[in-house]
Design an enzyme around this catalytic site. Structure first.
Site, short mmCIF file in Angstrom:
data_model
loop_
_atom_site.label_atom_id
_atom_site.label_comp_id
_atom_site.label_asym_id
_atom_site.label_seq_id
_atom_site.Cartn_x
_atom_site.Cartn_y
_atom_site.Cartn_z
N GLU A 41 34.07 33.96 25.49
CA GLU A 41 34.13 34.11 26.95
C GLU A 41 33.27 33.08 27.64
O GLU A 41 32.13 32.84 27.24
CB GLU A 41 33.63 35.51 27.31
CG GLU A 41 34.36 36.12 28.47
CD GLU A 41 35.82 36.38 28.15
OE1 GLU A 41 36.67 35.64 28.68
OE2 GLU A 41 36.12 37.30 27.37
N SER A 75 56.84 41.03 46.47
CA SER A 75 56.27 41.76 45.33
C SER A 75 56.33 43.26 45.59
O SER A 75 55.84 43.74 46.63
CB SER A 75 54.82 41.35 45.10
OG SER A 75 54.19 42.27 44.23
N GLY A 134 41.02 41.26 35.68
CA GLY A 134 40.54 40.25 34.73
C GLY A 134 41.49 40.07 33.56
O GLY A 134 41.12 39.53 32.52
N SER A 136 44.29 38.39 33.95
CA SER A 136 45.00 37.16 34.31
C SER A 136 46.33 37.35 35.01
O SER A 136 47.32 36.71 34.68
CB SER A 136 45.21 36.29 33.07
OG SER A 136 43.99 35.80 32.65
N SER A 137 46.34 38.22 36.01
CA SER A 137 47.57 38.36 36.81
C SER A 137 47.89 37.04 37.52
O SER A 137 49.06 36.70 37.70
CB SER A 137 47.45 39.51 37.81
OG SER A 137 46.27 39.38 38.58
N ASP A 182 43.41 30.97 30.29
CA ASP A 182 44.30 32.02 30.79
C ASP A 182 45.75 31.57 30.77
O ASP A 182 46.63 32.26 30.25
CB ASP A 182 43.90 32.43 32.22
CG ASP A 182 42.54 33.10 32.26
OD1 ASP A 182 41.98 33.36 31.18
OD2 ASP A 182 42.03 33.35 33.36
N TYR A 232 31.52 32.71 39.65
CA TYR A 232 32.18 31.93 38.59
C TYR A 232 31.92 30.43 38.72
O TYR A 232 31.49 29.77 37.77
CB TYR A 232 33.69 32.22 38.65
CG TYR A 232 34.50 31.51 37.60
CD1 TYR A 232 34.74 32.10 36.37
CD2 TYR A 232 35.00 30.24 37.83
CE1 TYR A 232 35.49 31.46 35.40
CE2 TYR A 232 35.75 29.58 36.87
CZ TYR A 232 35.99 30.19 35.66
OH TYR A 232 36.72 29.55 34.70
#
EC number: 2.7.1.6
Length: 397
Positions: A41, A75, A134, A136-137, A182, A232
């Site tokens: 990670e 969506s 988290g 990874s959409s 990802d 991040y």
């Protein structure tokens, strides 16, 4: 399989309702998975190794060609945002278009790379990934868009090229400075295998996951978190600064992922800022831990793999400081349950999910014990998903 057919049937009905039931228009269907990273990670942007797999939760799309050069996208998971419309050329980030900036970003980087769309689409999206978890959409929808474009216009790109363009869309269009992992895991996933990926060279190999009576259980903290505004990018900058200081004493060094633990211990004094030294230490040790963990798994030493997962979480908590109360609570509770082989946070952190290896006979007890105490401590319940390892982004037959 039936579940997929049910989902697609529901989507067909919704597609007709949103975009008109013109029987002459054919729709194509696609699926793009999410991913879970088993270990490794915050190593990807530090030129290290990661060990992710694609999972059976992900993003479905129904696509029909339009005659003009605009795209309408909707969506089912974000019904309140309605149908969002954008042109297929000259795009720039538009906050008002919300989640559609992810597919828009891919259209833009394709165009910049000389792959210009000849027309627009009507696209209906339905995701089975929990949002902001988290898993990874965002990468899932980026690689999905890349495949839709490549397929419609015969651009002839291979999946690795589409993966790189998808990452570029997130970096340059959305503004999240993510590494390649990802999108790579989403695009290149393979059923029943995880991918050992060297993020420095993009060399990779598949490793069969034989968990021997255990399953991968993903536990969602259900804590809302936003990557772009989280720490991040700060972590990334700290590691880059540490690397630059190390280069002063070792000029040939290109990435933190090139160092052994011993080398790092010898050179660490060159990093002037103690906090940056900690960040770099995580990147180096986690990379080497990942290689050790894959070796253990391939030698059928699942217990050692689990122990290294736990160590990964300690490092993310203590050296990288990206876990937080919710993730720490989940991991600590998991470690106390009989039948749990290993557990750690997965993804960027600050919320999101843990990944645990749990013996099949212990899964129900795991959910019950972890769920109960987490809810008491945090004030709301976590969600559990038993993940199957799936193929990467593909057109659904």
């Amino acid at each position: 399989m039936e579940k997929e057919n049910e989902i697609l049937a529901k989507m067909q009905a919704e597609f007709a309702a949103k975009f008109g039931a013109d029987a002459a228009r054919e729709t194509r269907s696609y699926f793009s998975p999410g991913r879970v990273n088993l270990i490794g990670e915050h190593t990807d942007y530090n030129g290290g190794h990661v060990f992710p797999c694609a999972i059976s939760l992900g993003t479905y799309a129904l696509v029909a060609d339009r005659q003009d050069s605009k795209t309408q996208i909707y969506s089912m998971n974000m019904a309140d945002k309605g149908v969002i419309e954008f042109p297929m050329s000259g795009l720039s980030y538009d906050k008002a278009k919300d989640w559609a900036n992810y597919p828009m970003g891919v259209v833009k980087v394709f165009e910049d790379a000389g792959f210009k769309a000849g027309h627009g689409f009507d696209i209906l999206i339905f995701g089975t990934l929990p949002n902001g978890s988290g898993l990874s959409s965002s990468a899932s929808i980026e690689v999905l868009t890349a495949l839709i474009l490549n397929d419609a216009f015969d651009f002839g790109l291979d999946m690795v090229e589409m993966v790189k363009l998808s990452q570029k869309a997130e970096n340059t269009f959305v503004g999240v400075n993510c590494g390649i992992m990802d999108q790579f895991a989403v695009g290149m996933g393979k059923k029943d295998c995880a991918i050992l990926l060297d993020c420095n060279t993009l060399s990779y190999r598949y490793s069969k996951i034989a968990l021997d009576g255990a399953s991968i259980v993903i536990t969602n903290t259900n804590k809302p978190h936003s990557l772009a505004s989280s720490a991040y990018n700060v972590r990334r900058a700290q590691c880059e600064h540490a690397l630059n200081e190390l280069k002063e004493v070792k000029p040939e060094l290109n990435a933190l992922g090139e160092l052994s633990n011993e080398e790092f211990n010898q050179l660490a004094g060159a990093i002037s800022e103690p906090l940056e030294r900690q960040r770099a230490r995580h990147a180096v040790l986690e990379n080497n831990r990942t290689l050790e963990a894959v070796e253990a798994l391939e030698a059928n030493d699942v217990a050692k793999f689990g122990k290294l997962m736990n160590e990964s979480h300690y490092s993310l908590r203590d050296d990288y400081d990206v876990t937080g109360k919710e993730l720490d609570t989940l991991a600590e509770l998991a470690w106390q349950v009989d039948g749990v082989i290993g557990s750690r946070m997965t993804g960027a952190g600050f919320g999101g999910c843990t990944v645990s290896l749990v013996k099949n006979e212990a899964i129900e007890a795991f959910k019950e014990k972890v769920g109960k105490v987490y809810t008491e401590k945090i004030g709301y319940a976590p969600s559990f998903y038993v993940a199957n390892i799936a193929d990467g982004t593909h057109r659904v037959k």
